[in-house]
Design a protein around this motif. Structure first.
Motif, PDB file in Angstrom:
ATOM      1  N   GLY A   1       7.781  36.159   5.964  1.00 56.16           N
ATOM      2  CA  GLY A   1       7.132  36.757   7.127  1.00 56.16           C
ATOM      3  C   GLY A   1       7.479  36.092   8.443  1.00 56.16           C
ATOM      4  O   GLY A   1       7.275  36.668   9.505  1.00 56.16           O
ATOM      5  N   ALA A   2       7.993  34.849   8.393  1.00 53.96           N
ATOM      6  CA  ALA A   2       8.353  34.159   9.643  1.00 53.96           C
ATOM      7  C   ALA A   2       9.645  34.752  10.186  1.00 53.96           C
ATOM      8  O   ALA A   2      10.472  35.269   9.427  1.00 53.96           O
ATOM      9  CB  ALA A   2       8.516  32.673   9.393  1.00 53.96           C
ATOM     10  N   LYS A   3       9.830  34.637  11.494  1.00 54.00           N
ATOM     11  CA  LYS A   3      11.008  35.239  12.113  1.00 54.00           C
ATOM     12  C   LYS A   3      12.139  34.199  12.201  1.00 54.00           C
ATOM     13  O   LYS A   3      11.982  33.191  12.877  1.00 54.00           O
ATOM     14  CB  LYS A   3      10.618  35.700  13.527  1.00 54.00           C
ATOM     15  CG  LYS A   3      11.635  36.609  14.173  1.00 54.00           C
ATOM     16  CD  LYS A   3      11.036  37.225  15.444  1.00 54.00           C
ATOM     17  CE  LYS A   3      12.062  38.025  16.218  1.00 54.00           C
ATOM     18  NZ  LYS A   3      13.017  37.208  16.964  1.00 54.00           N
ATOM     19  N   PRO A   4      13.235  34.453  11.512  1.00 53.18           N
ATOM     20  CA  PRO A   4      14.354  33.496  11.588  1.00 53.18           C
ATOM     21  C   PRO A   4      15.022  33.572  12.970  1.00 53.18           C
ATOM     22  O   PRO A   4      14.803  34.527  13.706  1.00 53.18           O
ATOM     23  CB  PRO A   4      15.315  33.971  10.501  1.00 53.18           C
ATOM     24  CG  PRO A   4      14.573  34.983   9.713  1.00 53.18           C
ATOM     25  CD  PRO A   4      13.527  35.556  10.609  1.00 53.18           C
ATOM     26  N   PRO A   5      15.832  32.554  13.313  1.00 56.55           N
ATOM     27  CA  PRO A   5      16.476  32.549  14.633  1.00 56.55           C
ATOM     28  C   PRO A   5      17.469  33.707  14.762  1.00 56.55           C
ATOM     29  O   PRO A   5      17.977  34.216  13.765  1.00 56.55           O
ATOM     30  CB  PRO A   5      17.209  31.214  14.657  1.00 56.55           C
ATOM     31  CG  PRO A   5      17.347  30.799  13.239  1.00 56.55           C
ATOM     32  CD  PRO A   5      16.214  31.408  12.486  1.00 56.55           C
ATOM     33  N   GLU A   6      17.742  34.097  15.992  1.00 55.18           N
ATOM     34  CA  GLU A   6      18.687  35.197  16.201  1.00 55.18           C
ATOM     35  C   GLU A   6      20.115  34.787  15.878  1.00 55.18           C
ATOM     36  O   GLU A   6      20.910  35.570  15.392  1.00 55.18           O
ATOM     37  CB  GLU A   6      18.600  35.679  17.649  1.00 55.18           C
ATOM     38  CG  GLU A   6      17.421  36.610  17.847  1.00 55.18           C
ATOM     39  CD  GLU A   6      17.229  37.037  19.280  1.00 55.18           C
ATOM     40  OE1 GLU A   6      18.198  36.937  20.062  1.00 55.18           O
ATOM     41  OE2 GLU A   6      16.110  37.462  19.606  1.00 55.18           O
ATOM     42  N   ARG A   7      20.428  33.535  16.219  1.00 57.25           N
ATOM     43  CA  ARG A   7      21.759  33.036  15.969  1.00 57.25           C
ATOM     44  C   ARG A   7      21.725  32.065  14.796  1.00 57.25           C
ATOM     45  O   ARG A   7      20.840  31.221  14.734  1.00 57.25           O
ATOM     46  CB  ARG A   7      22.256  32.259  17.204  1.00 57.25           C
ATOM     47  CG  ARG A   7      23.234  32.988  18.076  1.00 57.25           C
ATOM     48  CD  ARG A   7      23.542  32.218  19.355  1.00 57.25           C
ATOM     49  NE  ARG A   7      23.090  30.833  19.407  1.00 57.25           N
ATOM     50  CZ  ARG A   7      23.844  29.786  19.102  1.00 57.25           C
ATOM     51  NH1 ARG A   7      25.088  29.939  18.724  1.00 57.25           N
ATOM     52  NH2 ARG A   7      23.362  28.564  19.204  1.00 57.25           N
ATOM     53  N   TYR A   8      22.632  32.208  13.891  1.00 56.25           N
ATOM     54  CA  TYR A   8      22.688  31.264  12.765  1.00 56.25           C
ATOM     55  C   TYR A   8      24.116  31.204  12.254  1.00 56.25           C
ATOM     56  O   TYR A   8      24.921  32.105  12.508  1.00 56.25           O
ATOM     57  CB  TYR A   8      21.735  31.694  11.639  1.00 56.25           C
ATOM     58  CG  TYR A   8      22.001  33.087  11.147  1.00 56.25           C
ATOM     59  CD1 TYR A   8      22.948  33.326  10.161  1.00 56.25           C
ATOM     60  CD2 TYR A   8      21.334  34.186  11.698  1.00 56.25           C
ATOM     61  CE1 TYR A   8      23.226  34.611   9.735  1.00 56.25           C
ATOM     62  CE2 TYR A   8      21.609  35.469  11.283  1.00 56.25           C
ATOM     63  CZ  TYR A   8      22.555  35.672  10.305  1.00 56.25           C
ATOM     64  OH  TYR A   8      22.838  36.947   9.890  1.00 56.25           O
ATOM     65  N   HIS A   9      24.426  30.138  11.552  1.00 54.98           N
ATOM     66  CA  HIS A   9      25.756  30.006  10.954  1.00 54.98           C
ATOM     67  C   HIS A   9      25.710  30.122   9.435  1.00 54.98           C
ATOM     68  O   HIS A   9      26.757  30.161   8.788  1.00 54.98           O
ATOM     69  CB  HIS A   9      26.401  28.684  11.388  1.00 54.98           C
ATOM     70  CG  HIS A   9      26.578  28.623  12.886  1.00 54.98           C
ATOM     71  ND1 HIS A   9      25.974  27.675  13.673  1.00 54.98           N
ATOM     72  CD2 HIS A   9      27.252  29.433  13.723  1.00 54.98           C
ATOM     73  CE1 HIS A   9      26.275  27.901  14.949  1.00 54.98           C
ATOM     74  NE2 HIS A   9      27.049  28.948  15.002  1.00 54.98           N
TER      75      HIS A   9
ATOM     76  N   LEU B   1      16.261  30.241   4.405  1.00 53.04           N
ATOM     77  CA  LEU B   1      16.804  28.992   4.942  1.00 53.04           C
ATOM     78  C   LEU B   1      17.908  29.376   5.918  1.00 53.04           C
ATOM     79  O   LEU B   1      18.775  30.188   5.587  1.00 53.04           O
ATOM     80  CB  LEU B   1      17.402  28.143   3.814  1.00 53.04           C
ATOM     81  CG  LEU B   1      18.075  26.846   4.279  1.00 53.04           C
ATOM     82  CD1 LEU B   1      17.041  25.737   4.466  1.00 53.04           C
ATOM     83  CD2 LEU B   1      19.136  26.383   3.276  1.00 53.04           C
ATOM     84  N   THR B   2      17.873  28.817   7.123  1.00 51.36           N
ATOM     85  CA  THR B   2      18.979  29.052   8.061  1.00 51.36           C
ATOM     86  C   THR B   2      19.562  27.708   8.500  1.00 51.36           C
ATOM     87  O   THR B   2      18.863  26.695   8.540  1.00 51.36           O
ATOM     88  CB  THR B   2      18.532  29.815   9.326  1.00 51.36           C
ATOM     89  OG1 THR B   2      17.517  29.062   9.999  1.00 51.36           O
ATOM     90  CG2 THR B   2      18.021  31.204   8.996  1.00 51.36           C
ATOM     91  N   VAL B   3      20.856  27.742   8.815  1.00 53.29           N
ATOM     92  CA  VAL B   3      21.535  26.564   9.371  1.00 53.29           C
ATOM     93  C   VAL B   3      22.224  27.004  10.648  1.00 53.29           C
ATOM     94  O   VAL B   3      22.941  28.010  10.660  1.00 53.29           O
ATOM     95  CB  VAL B   3      22.586  25.995   8.386  1.00 53.29           C
ATOM     96  CG1 VAL B   3      23.182  24.701   8.942  1.00 53.29           C
ATOM     97  CG2 VAL B   3      21.975  25.762   7.015  1.00 53.29           C
ATOM     98  N   THR B   4      21.951  26.291  11.722  1.00 51.69           N
ATOM     99  CA  THR B   4      22.570  26.595  13.010  1.00 51.69           C
ATOM    100  C   THR B   4      23.051  25.273  13.589  1.00 51.69           C
ATOM    101  O   THR B   4      22.291  24.306  13.629  1.00 51.69           O
ATOM    102  CB  THR B   4      21.538  27.215  13.979  1.00 51.69           C
ATOM    103  OG1 THR B   4      20.848  28.255  13.303  1.00 51.69           O
ATOM    104  CG2 THR B   4      22.234  27.787  15.214  1.00 51.69           C
TER     105      THR B   4
END
Ligand SMILES: [Zn+2]
Length: 277
Positions: A89-97, A108-111
């Motif tokens: 439900g949380a909003k991930p970042p717009e930019r990610y790698h 899980l995001t990595v930026t």
């Protein structure tokens, strides 16, 4: 940039938040970046990560290893930036790698802002990767004894003249250390960053060794440096003694103003009185 304590903190938190989760979809970045190193295509990454289960992650040097079972390993190496967990439900970042979504809706995001490896290997093949292959003992390895450390210094005395800062920050001689933690290690060891290795007395070698273990241990105990964020986007608890904020302020030990000097690819911050030697 993440150094060993931040990698240890992030992998520990991944083990609390991610272990046992099944990947629904794996994606490489939506934001092209020249200094993010991938080793497979978007299509391969998505296909190979689909349905894999996250195993027990671990850190070595400035590298994080996340088993994707069966048979694969996600490798995040020499990274700076953010490795973030997003509950369902949380909003991930717009930019990610890199982005992994799990079957329970979490992600899980990595930026990265600087650079970093984000690679997928068949388990075992990561050992052939440059910088992972032949990695020297890190301060957390049982082989990193004082005898080993002193032998490492001896092996560096011939050839190119190195300084103590060079020992701590160059050529992965002590994997996991970097320009940030090196400042505090040198302050605790009461050594000038430019001090040549060849001139260290046995007592100074011992002080440097003790300062490495003490500083690494303390930064890990406090969940990483205050100028990096953890898996949950919280700043680490370890406040650096010697960094840009300390420049010009009184030394916590003797009150002399802290000096800043550019040296070996990055600024040095040190006390000209306590770190004379
Ligand atoms: Zn001082």
């Amino acid at each position: 940039m993440f150094e060993l304590p931040e990698c240890v903190t992030l992998t520990r938190q991944m083990n609390e938040a991610l272990t046992g989760k099944t990947i629904q979809r794996g994606m490489l970045g939506n934001s092209p970046h020249k200094f993010v190193w991938y080793n497979c295509s978007h299509e391969q990454f998505e296909r190979l990560t689909h349905g894999k289960v996250v195993g027990a992650a671990y850190a070595k040097g400035k590298w994080m290893f996340v088993p994707l079972e069966p048979g694969y390993l996600l490798v995040l190496g020499e990274c700076g930036g953010k490795v973030l967990y997003h509950p369902a439900g949380a909003k991930p970042p717009e930019r990610y790698h890199l982005w992994l979504t799990f079957d329970d809706g979490s992600a899980l995001t990595v930026t990265t802002q600087m650079w970093g490896a984000m690679e997928l290997f068949e388990a075992g093949k990561e050992q052939e990767r440059q910088y992972v292959k032949g990695m020297r003992p890190t301060p957390l390895d049982p082989q990193f004894t004082f005898a080993y450390f002193s032998g490492l210094i001896d092996s560096l005395l011939s050839g190119e003249k190195r300084s103590v800062k060079g020992l701590l920050t160059q050529d992965q001689l002590i994997p996991g250390l970097g320009n940030a933690i090196a400042q505090d290690i040198l302050f605790r060891a009461r050594l000038h960053p430019r001090r040549p290795l060849a001139e260290l007395t046995p007592e100074q070698r011992r002080r440097l060794y003790d300062a490495i273990l003490e500083t690494v241990g303390q930064v890990i105990a406090e969940g990483g440096r205050y100028d990096e964020v953890d898996l949950h986007s919280h700043a680490g608890g370890y406040v650096r003694l010697m960094d840009a904020k300390a420049a010009g302020k009184p030394c916590p030990v003797c009150g002399t103003p802290i000096e800043k000097q550019a040296y070996l690819g990055g600024a040095c911050y040190f006390c000209p009185e306590c770190q004379k030697a």
